[in-house]
Design an enzyme around this catalytic site. Sequence first.
Site, PDB file in Angstrom:
ATOM      1  N   ASN A 269       0.776  -1.239   0.114  1.00 27.60           N
ATOM      2  CA  ASN A 269       0.096  -0.005  -0.053  1.00 27.60           C
ATOM      3  C   ASN A 269       0.745   1.142   0.183  1.00 27.60           C
ATOM      4  OD1 ASN A 269      -2.072  -1.975   0.077  1.00 27.60           O
ATOM      5  ND2 ASN A 269      -2.681  -1.393   2.171  1.00 27.60           N
TER       6      ASN A 269
ATOM      7  N   HIS B 161     -15.900  36.207 -31.586  1.00 26.05           N
ATOM      8  CA  HIS B 161     -17.210  35.626 -31.824  1.00 26.05           C
ATOM      9  C   HIS B 161     -17.082  35.035 -33.316  1.00 26.05           C
ATOM     10  CE1 HIS B 161     -19.458  37.732 -28.551  1.00 26.05           C
ATOM     11  NE2 HIS B 161     -18.713  38.586 -28.779  1.00 26.05           N
TER      12      HIS B 161
ATOM     13  N   SER C  50      -7.067  12.206 -49.355  1.00 21.85           N
ATOM     14  CA  SER C  50      -8.136  11.292 -49.281  1.00 21.85           C
ATOM     15  C   SER C  50      -8.320  10.455 -50.212  1.00 21.85           C
ATOM     16  CB  SER C  50      -9.263  12.364 -49.704  1.00 21.85           C
ATOM     17  OG  SER C  50     -10.354  11.700 -50.246  1.00 21.85           O
TER      18      SER C  50
ATOM     19  N   LYS D 232      -7.256  16.447 -51.992  1.00 20.57           N
ATOM     20  CA  LYS D 232      -7.431  16.774 -50.468  1.00 20.57           C
ATOM     21  C   LYS D 232      -6.056  16.916 -49.826  1.00 20.57           C
ATOM     22  CE  LYS D 232     -10.931  16.562 -48.213  1.00 20.57           C
ATOM     23  NZ  LYS D 232     -11.580  17.484 -47.626  1.00 20.57           N
TER      24      LYS D 232
ATOM     25  N   GLU E  26      -6.764  17.255 -35.923  1.00 20.57           N
ATOM     26  CA  GLU E  26      -7.887  16.855 -35.615  1.00 20.57           C
ATOM     27  C   GLU E  26      -7.806  15.726 -34.640  1.00 20.57           C
ATOM     28  OE1 GLU E  26     -10.738  16.538 -39.486  1.00 20.57           O
ATOM     29  OE2 GLU E  26      -8.706  16.559 -40.164  1.00 20.57           O
TER      30      GLU E  26
ATOM     31  N   LYS F  28      -3.778   3.878 -12.201  1.00 17.14           N
ATOM     32  CA  LYS F  28      -2.697   3.762 -12.917  1.00 17.14           C
ATOM     33  C   LYS F  28      -3.480   3.710 -14.361  1.00 17.14           C
ATOM     34  CE  LYS F  28      -1.354   0.869 -10.053  1.00 17.14           C
ATOM     35  NZ  LYS F  28      -2.099   1.267  -9.036  1.00 17.14           N
TER      36      LYS F  28
HETATM   37  N1  ARG Z   1      -1.676  -3.635  -7.130  1.00 24.63           N
HETATM   38  C1  ARG Z   1      -2.037  -2.765  -6.079  1.00 24.63           C
HETATM   39  C2  ARG Z   1      -2.478  -1.488  -6.523  1.00 24.63           C
HETATM   40  O1  ARG Z   1      -2.116  -1.003  -7.770  1.00 24.63           O
HETATM   41  C3  ARG Z   1      -1.115  -2.730  -4.943  1.00 24.63           C
HETATM   42  C4  ARG Z   1      -1.631  -2.537  -3.788  1.00 24.63           C
HETATM   43  C5  ARG Z   1      -2.278  -3.692  -3.229  1.00 24.63           C
HETATM   44  N2  ARG Z   1      -2.369  -3.937  -1.998  1.00 24.63           N
HETATM   45  C6  ARG Z   1      -3.261  -4.626  -1.500  1.00 24.63           C
HETATM   46  N3  ARG Z   1      -2.959  -4.773  -0.201  1.00 24.63           N
HETATM   47  N4  ARG Z   1      -3.959  -5.542  -2.237  1.00 24.63           N
HETATM   48  O2  ARG Z   1      -3.034  -0.743  -5.885  1.00 24.63           O
END
Ligand code: ARG
Length: 484
Positions: A134, A180, A301, A307, A314, A349
């Site tokens: 953690n 505008h 195109s 084109k 875009e 992530k």
């Molecule tokens: N893979 C987990 C995450 O990205 C890591 C932490 C997981 N901790 C746990 N107690 N399951 O958050």
Amino acid sequence: MPKLTGKKKVTSSDKSGQSGTYARPAKAWQARIGDAADPLAEKFVESISFDYRLAEYDIRGSLAHAEMLCKVGMISDSDLAAIRKGLASILEDIRAGRFQFDLQQEDIHMAVEAALIKRVGDPGRKLHTARSRNDQVALDIRLWCVAAMDNIDQLLMWLQEAFLALAQQDGEVVMPAYTHLQRAQPILAGHELLAYVEMFQRDRDRLADCRTRTNISPLGSGAVAGSTLAIDRLHVARQLGMTGITGNSLDSISDRDFVVEFAFVLSMIAMHLSRWAEQWILYSSTEFDFIRIADQFTTGSSMMPQKRNPDMLELIRGRTGGVYGQLIALLTMLKGQPLAYNRDMQEDKRWLFAAFDSVELSLQIAAPMVISAALKQQTIARRLDEGFLDATVLAEYLVRKGVAFRTAHQIVGSMVAHCESQGLTRLMDLPLETMQKLSPKIGADVLTVLGAANVVAAYQSAGAGGKKQLAAQLKRWKKALGRK
Ligand code: ARG
């Protein structure tokens, strides 16, 4: 993408974590809950397919943690040497693309630790002392974000330099400014180009600000409440080049504000890029015909031979929505979570990486696109007299002659109406007597203020769109960006 394995079912006879004289369960928590779950569950919970990107930072964090454990006497010098050697060889394998990322290891933290134990044996089993995944993952993301912020900052700076270079090249072109999307007042093109430099500078300032809140270490907060072992958290932070440590273990492991902030800054950058993209898409249309985008940034195109489409611009505009989506995903992912760590956070992530990748790529292509573009001075000049761009300057001329601005506004408004009724497109085409009928204050010198070229030479206020101000802005940005 790394090599991923992990289809096979884990059984209790799996000795892949074997070390010393006794079998280590395949997963750290397996001793408590028995056999690992089935392949579907494994696939559902794993994050290694995306958090492998934290590998370098995970290893850096582990090295700093091990050094600290040795310094406070919790592991020996030879343990530390073995851990260092093992982590270095893992890093080498990851960089070379040789490392097998195993889905069964769930995440990058377990993968690196398992590999370490396999390579160096018992010293590797001491690495996780006073640490949890953690606080480990919280540290890794912070380290990753700091590097990513520095990367984005560099790209923003290159983009600013590209706009500055174009402003130096084509900045003197006189063009209309719009409100505008209607023609408003004349400006020098450099003024518009440097408006983007300002925008991206604010993004850089925001990045720097959010970097200060990111670059502090949560390591040592453990799973939720810290540790009874006397570790030295500050020592770890210092070794990692971080400016300090977080203050509350609950907050440390559940705080992802810095991720949200970064995603917000990325969203803002994407929004700025998108506004610029839209501007240049319009400018490269036949209707405007203000700018030429280099061939390599346009596509043809499949059907229409003539084109030259601004697809890159875009796509920059089109990808912006995805970045906003990732910001909203992060905020929403966090909003229902009680303290402290919950597995929901693993998803951070995914969104963070996606937002970063998208903005990084857009920034990478933006700079060469800007530097290779050219303003089309002739086509801009051809229609510069349309739209009464000098109406405001005429009102200001009257102000200088003592007329109240509101009155001057009305007088010039009726001159414009008069021109339109006579089929005249320029105020300077009105006979002097006609003008003087509307305001006796108008003299022959009025011709020295009318016309776009006169206007850009006459701007007085700081930050205006004229010659004097452009020179000042160019000087300021050349200095700020360290260019000649
Ligand atoms: N893979 C987990 C995450 O990205 C890591 C932490 C997981 N901790 C746990 N107690 N399951 O958050």
